[in-house]
Write a protein that holds these residues in place. Sequence first.
Motif, PDB file in Angstrom:
ATOM      1  N   PRO A   1      -1.403  -1.075  12.708  1.00 47.43           N
ATOM      2  CA  PRO A   1      -2.115  -1.223  11.429  1.00 47.43           C
ATOM      3  C   PRO A   1      -3.530  -0.663  11.420  1.00 47.43           C
ATOM      4  O   PRO A   1      -3.915  -0.014  10.442  1.00 47.43           O
TER       5      PRO A   1
ATOM      6  N   ILE B   1      -3.326   3.049  10.983  1.00 49.58           N
ATOM      7  CA  ILE B   1      -2.850   3.418   9.652  1.00 49.58           C
ATOM      8  C   ILE B   1      -3.974   3.289   8.632  1.00 49.58           C
ATOM      9  O   ILE B   1      -4.152   4.148   7.762  1.00 49.58           O
TER      10      ILE B   1
ATOM     11  N   VAL C   1       4.087   6.835   6.156  1.00 52.06           N
ATOM     12  CA  VAL C   1       3.306   5.870   5.383  1.00 52.06           C
ATOM     13  C   VAL C   1       3.185   6.408   3.960  1.00 52.06           C
ATOM     14  O   VAL C   1       2.792   7.558   3.761  1.00 52.06           O
TER      15      VAL C   1
ATOM     16  N   ARG D   1      10.308   4.817  11.084  1.00 53.11           N
ATOM     17  CA  ARG D   1       9.618   3.626  10.622  1.00 53.11           C
ATOM     18  C   ARG D   1       8.937   3.927   9.290  1.00 53.11           C
ATOM     19  O   ARG D   1       8.278   4.955   9.145  1.00 53.11           O
TER      20      ARG D   1
ATOM     21  N   CYS E   1       6.242   2.554   6.375  1.00 55.18           N
ATOM     22  CA  CYS E   1       5.208   1.666   5.845  1.00 55.18           C
ATOM     23  C   CYS E   1       4.949   2.119   4.417  1.00 55.18           C
ATOM     24  O   CYS E   1       4.768   3.305   4.177  1.00 55.18           O
TER      25      CYS E   1
ATOM     26  N   ALA F   1       1.020   0.999   0.827  1.00 60.63           N
ATOM     27  CA  ALA F   1      -0.058   0.914   1.821  1.00 60.63           C
ATOM     28  C   ALA F   1      -1.409   0.820   1.131  1.00 60.63           C
ATOM     29  O   ALA F   1      -1.806   1.721   0.392  1.00 60.63           O
TER      30      ALA F   1
ATOM     31  N   MET G   1       0.064  -3.990   3.654  1.00 60.82           N
ATOM     32  CA  MET G   1       1.083  -2.966   3.459  1.00 60.82           C
ATOM     33  C   MET G   1       2.412  -3.583   3.840  1.00 60.82           C
ATOM     34  O   MET G   1       2.457  -4.649   4.470  1.00 60.82           O
TER      35      MET G   1
ATOM     36  N   VAL H   1       6.190  -3.111   5.733  1.00 59.47           N
ATOM     37  CA  VAL H   1       6.835  -2.304   6.766  1.00 59.47           C
ATOM     38  C   VAL H   1       8.310  -2.646   6.801  1.00 59.47           C
ATOM     39  O   VAL H   1       8.699  -3.814   6.704  1.00 59.47           O
TER      40      VAL H   1
ATOM     41  N   LEU I   1       2.526  -6.547   6.353  1.00 63.49           N
ATOM     42  CA  LEU I   1       1.799  -6.186   7.556  1.00 63.49           C
ATOM     43  C   LEU I   1       0.315  -6.368   7.254  1.00 63.49           C
ATOM     44  O   LEU I   1      -0.285  -5.563   6.562  1.00 63.49           O
TER      45      LEU I   1
END
Length: 264
Positions: A126, A129, A216, A235, A237, A240, A245, A247, A261
């Motif tokens: 995180p 990101i 993302v 993966r 996300c 955001a 965000m 996930v 998240l």
Amino acid sequence: MAAENPAEEAFAIPVEAPVAIETNGIAYAVMMATPLQIEDFVTGFLMAEGLAAADEVGEVAVHAVENGDWGAGYVARVNLPPERLGLIVERARRRVGDSSCGICGIEGVEAALRPLPLLTRSQAGPPAIRRGLDALRAGQVLGRETHATHAAAFCDEAGKVIALREDVGRHNALDKLVGALARAGVDPAQGFIIVTSRCSYELVEKTARAGCPLLVAISAPTDLAVRRARAAGLRLCFVARDDTMLVMPDGAETDEGATPLVEP
């Protein structure tokens, strides 16, 4: 200087122009795009189409073509290895419409949803990101000028932006980014991609085929995007923001939903 009255602030109008892509002397596609970093765009587009690997796209020659009152268009010519010629001819012959979604010239569901590569797990957390989101906002020069373009950025696992591309089309922005990474010899497996749009299945496909393990998005995914991401081990996300965000855990079923998240 900003206008005293926000309503009087002047915005630039983004340029949108036809870009004709010719491969091995064959007219393959005409795309509508912002005519910046066309070499990157063509490289990423051909990779997403499955016509070329990162190291198979040669020099891209770009030529402006005047079109009267409609302004300039562009022709981008590139040669791919001879063994790719059969697929190029087949796709060009079967083309039923042009799009930047990565399924141009495809016929049938099976061909449109062809198998994706299996990705390694992303190590970005995180904090990385969030750093990437902040850097993406700061780097959107065209977006600030026009308020009408999308952006795609590639960040390393610490959240530092390595490359950023913008375009009026969300697919185009991602194609430009993937092409820029390929031309610079950057491995997409060593970081993550952020896009300023909803998480459609086409963006999932392009990200997975580029070999990037984490996507993302600032908006939500479609169900097909989630299913395709899960099949590739990509993966996701999404939605955001600075404070939270969502996930989609690796391997999670669609009906399990996403996990908030909110780690610092």
